[in-house]
Design a protein around this motif. Structure first.
Motif, short mmCIF file in Angstrom:
data_model
loop_
_atom_site.label_atom_id
_atom_site.label_comp_id
_atom_site.label_asym_id
_atom_site.label_seq_id
_atom_site.Cartn_x
_atom_site.Cartn_y
_atom_site.Cartn_z
N ILE A 33 0.87 -1.19 0.00
CA ILE A 33 0.00 0.00 0.00
C ILE A 33 0.89 1.23 0.00
O ILE A 33 1.71 1.41 0.91
N LYS A 34 0.75 2.03 -1.03
CA LYS A 34 1.58 3.23 -1.13
C LYS A 34 0.68 4.45 -0.90
O LYS A 34 -0.37 4.57 -1.53
N VAL A 35 1.11 5.30 0.04
CA VAL A 35 0.33 6.52 0.28
C VAL A 35 0.86 7.61 -0.65
O VAL A 35 2.06 7.87 -0.68
N ILE A 39 -7.23 6.93 5.66
CA ILE A 39 -6.40 5.91 5.00
C ILE A 39 -7.24 4.65 4.77
O ILE A 39 -7.26 4.07 3.68
N LEU A 40 -7.98 4.25 5.82
CA LEU A 40 -8.81 3.04 5.70
C LEU A 40 -9.86 3.18 4.60
O LEU A 40 -10.08 2.26 3.80
N GLU A 41 -10.45 4.37 4.56
CA GLU A 41 -11.47 4.64 3.53
C GLU A 41 -10.85 4.56 2.13
O GLU A 41 -11.43 3.98 1.20
N ALA A 42 -9.64 5.10 2.00
CA ALA A 42 -8.96 5.11 0.70
C ALA A 42 -8.60 3.69 0.27
O ALA A 42 -8.80 3.32 -0.89
N VAL A 43 -8.09 2.89 1.23
CA VAL A 43 -7.72 1.51 0.89
C VAL A 43 -8.96 0.72 0.49
O VAL A 43 -8.97 -0.03 -0.48
#
Ligand code: ADP
Length: 631
Positions: free
Chosen positions: A64-66, A108-112
């Protein structure tokens, strides 16, 4: 069948598949979890959208890349270092948010989730939490010095202990170090005549010094500070000085009198003497500073030193330089480790015990001494209410500027070990906080209420300012700034006002005062009258509210207004210490093995802390604790 027809058929099959599997199950091989590839998704963080790129193969989340984001550096770091790693480890998106950065975690969780929704065959499976088996075996560690709390005080202590040759363990309950320090409004107070030479002293400022010299002394120490100050100001006048005068004696006197003489003069004496050394200590570790000096809200004098954005926003420069040193020099930092009890043996503190965030017990023993640096209790509503005597209410309806970990644990642990507490009733509210704030400095700003009128001297004490704000309509006010505070959209310490704040519903920008008045819905004539009053006070040296701290005339477009309100900010009371930072018991005796520094201690700031004094205090007393605990 023609090629064209075949293509059409293939396309319609893909469309049917896409429609049929819908969002959440597009993997086309029924045995695989994902359709391999890289997928991006977006979630909402604190500073705007957070975007991630998730890489999967047929049955695994690989990486997972931010992507670049606008979350607050330092504060949100733990969410970014923890959550993607946990998701990959557990192959589940049902991981806990990180305390202290919940909004970034959720983003972050929503994006993943948004990314995986495009590829996962079975979202339900991914949303199932993985059971965590926690060992019940006690983790045991030992070092010369054990420091509880990794904020500015704890990390300064750690640096000094390492320099003195001790092995050091820092026990920190949060997933990241920094505490309240990293959220601080960026001011380090110390007298510093080199920097202060850039600022002219007004007649009203000189008069303030003369008034302080003439005060009836409360004790011998105060008398000695006044005598020193008297001599210094005579020399200054003889040398025909025109720049802003300052000295450790003036700093001590203002700290003592603006804390209503509640603070311990012996601690204040050390504070005033060592403040400049603490500033040099941070500089020596890498902190950099913007030119000149400022006046933080409630500083009452232009002696606040502002770090550049080298280490990130806000208070990062007051803790990350120390962290770098500690990491490079073999100090150990245990994150996610909450101390619950001081280990006392034969009346001596020999260590600390507690539990990791996951629930595993730990014990860290000190061969030399333990230093408590756990900060204040601004985020502990129960404690606030237990000790509050001076505010109408401090229940959960009153917001705080503090991080969630500021729960007074160290105070409770020390008291259980016999420590005396001092000044617990003195709880500071920061008069101006919230999404409308972009700088801690008032020298070029003024405040208006919702009727457009000034109502207080903006360079006053924080307790007086907060009381005044609470009396205004909706207990909210606007901070008015011009280009002397925000230049080219950015403040002196790098806050990107135009890019990140204007338009958030709390920060307003206009090219004219008329437009600003319109945007914030106050009568233009009143706003204009406030500006005229501000400028006239500079010219005449007399302000109707008694303000004496000014920098430049107001009027350089663009203009800004920020809507703010008071919040619980600092707790002045805490564990009683002597000038060696040793913790004292209720009879005034030293508790062997136990030192304390920072907001966990009481007795320095009295009834009211000067804005910008906290960072100096935590740094210099942290250093003293680190040096003495190493002996
Ligand atoms: P100071 O300004 O005095 O250094 P800070 O709030 O910056 O205070 O730092 C205090 C640190 O102590 C925070 O990082 C906080 O999470 C940590 N802390 C508080 N209570 C505990 C505890 N029980 N165990 C370990 N760390 C703690």
């Amino acid at each position: 069948m023609s090629i064209r027809k075949l293509l059409c058929l293939a396309l319609s099959v893909i469309m049917v598949l896409t429609v049929f599997t819908g969002c959440g199950a597009p993997a086309n091989d029924s045995n695989s979890l994902f359709k391999p590839g890289k997928y991006t998704g977006e979630g909402q963080g604190f500073g705007g959208a957070i975007e991630v790129e998730v890489e999967v193969d047929t049955d695994k989340i690989l990486n997972i890349k931010v992507l670049p984001h606008k979350e607050t550096q330092g504060v949100s770091d733990a969410a970014f270092s923890t959550i993607p790693k946990k998701i990959v480890e557990t192959q589940s998106i049902a991981v806990d948010t990180v305390a202290g950065c919940t909004v970034s975690s959720k983003g972050i969780l929503e994006a993943v989730k948004a990314a995986l929704t495009q590829t996962a065959a079975d979202m339900d499976k991914l949303e199932k939490a993985v059971e965590n088996v926690v060992s019940t075996e006690t983790i045991t560690k030992e070092s010369d010095v054990v420091i509880v709390g990794g904020g500015g005080a704890g990390m300064s202590a750690a640096v000094e202990a390492l320099k003195a040759g001790s092995s050091v363990t820092v026990v920190e309950k949060m997933p990241a170090v920094g505490g309240n320090t990293i959220l601080a409004g960026s001011a380090y107070n110390t007298s510093d005549q080199e920097r202060q030479k850039t600022h002219e002293m007004s007649a009203s400022e000189l008069k303030r010094i003369e008034d302080i010299v003439a005060l009836e002394p409360k004790n011998d120490l105060m008398k000695s500070w006044q005598e020193t100050l008297k001599k210094e100001i005579e020399d200054y006048k003889a040398a025909k000085g025109t720049y802003l005068f300052d000295s450790p004696s003036l700093h001590k006197l203002q700290t003592y009198m603006d804390g209503d003489y509640v603070g311990n003069p012996e601690l204040i004496d050390v504070f005033g003497e060592k403040a400049f050394e603490g500033y040099e200590f941070l500089t020596g570790l890498g902190a950099e500073w913007v030119d000149g000096v400022n006046a933080a809200v409630g500083a009452t004098w232009m002696r606040s030193h502002t770090p550049t954005a080298k280490y990130g926003a806000k208070g990062a420069s007051f803790v990350l330089p120390q962290v770098e040193y500690v990491e490079k020099n073999g100090g150990e930092i245990l994150l996610n480790s909450k101390a619950e009890e001081l280990i006392m043996e034969n009346g001596k503190c020999v260590g600390v015990k507690g539990k990791t965030t996951e629930g595993q017990p730990f014990e860290v023993r000190a061969k030399k001494n333990v230093i408590l640096a756990t900060g204040g209790f601004g985020a502990n509503v129960e404690m606030r209410q237990k000790y509050n005597k001076h505010w109408p209410k401090l229940d959960e309806s009153v917001q705080t500027t503090n991080h969630v970990g500021a729960t007074g644990d160290g105070i409770v642990m020390a008291e259980a070990a016999g420590a005396n507490l001092v000044g617990m009733e003195w709880i500071q509210m920061l008069p101006t906080y919230g999404k409308g704030v972009f700088t801690a400095y008032i020298e070029n700003q003024f405040y208006i209420n919702k009727e457009g009128k000034r109502f207080v001297k903006e360079d006053g004490r924080r307790d007086e300012l907060s009381k005044a704000v609470l009396e205004q309509t909706d207990a909210q006010i606007y901070i008015i700034s011009d280009a002397n505070t925000v230049k080219d959209g950015v403040t002196v310490n790098g806050s990107k006002v135009d890019e990140q704040l204007v338009g958030n519903g709390y920060v307003f920008k206009a090219d004219t005062l008329e437009d600003l008045a319109k945007q914030i819905n106050v009568p233009y004539e009143d706003l204009k009258a406030s500006v005229d009053q501000f400028n006239n006070s500079i010219k005449t040296g007399t302000d109707p509210f008694g303000r004496t701290v000014f920098d430049k005339e107001f009027g350089k477009a663009p203009f800004y207004a920020g809507l703010t309100n008071p919040m619980v900010h600092h707790t002045m009371g805490g564990v009683e210490i002597n000038t060696n930072t040793q913790v004292l018991d209720k009879q005034g005796n030293v508790i062997p093995g136990l030192y304390a520094a920072g907001e966990v201690t009481g007795g320095i700031h009295g009834s009211n802390r000067l804005g910008g004094n906290a960072i100096a205090g935590i740094t210099l007393f942290g250093r003293i604790a680190g040096q003495n605990a190493s002996k």
